[in-house]
Design a protein around this motif. Structure first.
Motif: not given
Length: 201
Positions: A62-89
């Motif tokens: 679970m420690s490894r999984l949590a790190r990987e999932e947060m890395r994926h989160f970072e990658q998704v929000i980086a994609l969103m930023k490049r595409r000017k997509i706001s991170y809305e609720h």
């Protein structure tokens, strides 16, 4: 058998084509909810670490999984930023809650069920990344294909942990029960598009 083929056999149904159409029509929302899914997956892993401190195999995986999932989160929000997509609720889909309703209330049964549910969520995510990838632009296709290996491993880790926690008791009946609910949630019409929703009615 490849990891993806194994996952397709594990799931009771394929993602409906209509959901793929919904995703392509709502790519900004798809990325927002994808980010949410990665964040929630990391949160679930950390919750298990906090609750089951005596299980060293679980703690490590679970420690490894949590790190990987947060890395994926970072990658998704980086994609969103490049595409000017706001991170809305956006509200959660019915999917995870619909699966967790089946979890037993007391351990070790509760933990076994939570781990099986984790396996289904990871398996469905992997299946959807694979189905979506050919329809996406080059950047998103490359990213989603890059996620397949880790998502498949997360599915396998969750399932192996469930079997270990169950000990000599078979988990087959629990897997079958949860599989049926998972398939119903994926195939039945939904009111709002989310990464794990059914097709929009």
């Amino acid at each position: 058998m490849s990891a993806l083929t194994e996952i397709q056999a594990f799931l009771t149904c394929a993602t409906p084509n209509r959901w793929i159409e919904n995703a392509l029509e709502n790519q900004s929302l798809m990325l927002i909810d994808h980010a949410n899914c990665e964040k929630k997956a990391a949160s679930t892993a950390l919750s298990l670490i906090n609750r089951y401190t005596e299980n060293f195999d679980l703690l490590n995986k679970m420690s490894r999984l949590a790190r990987e999932e947060m890395r994926h989160f970072e990658q998704v929000i980086a994609l969103m930023k490049r595409r000017k997509i706001s991170y809305e609720h956006v509200s959660a889909s019915r999917y995870a809650a619909g699966l967790r309703d089946l979890a037993r209330r007391d351990d070790p049964g509760k933990l076994v069920d939570v781990l099986i549910i984790g396996a289904f969520i990871e398996a469905r995510s992997c299946e959807r990344f694979a189905m979506l990838a050919p329809h996406l632009d080059a950047e998103l296709e490359k990213f989603y294909l890059s996620l397949l290996k880790s998502e498949a491993r997360h599915y396998q880790d969750y399932l192996k942990l469930a079997k270990t926690v169950a000990g000599e008791q078979s988990i087959d009946d629990r897997v079958e029960l949860i599989a049926q609910r998972e398939g119903q949630l994926i195939e039945s019409p939904d009111k709002q598009f989310r990464f794990h929703s059914g097709p929009i009615a």
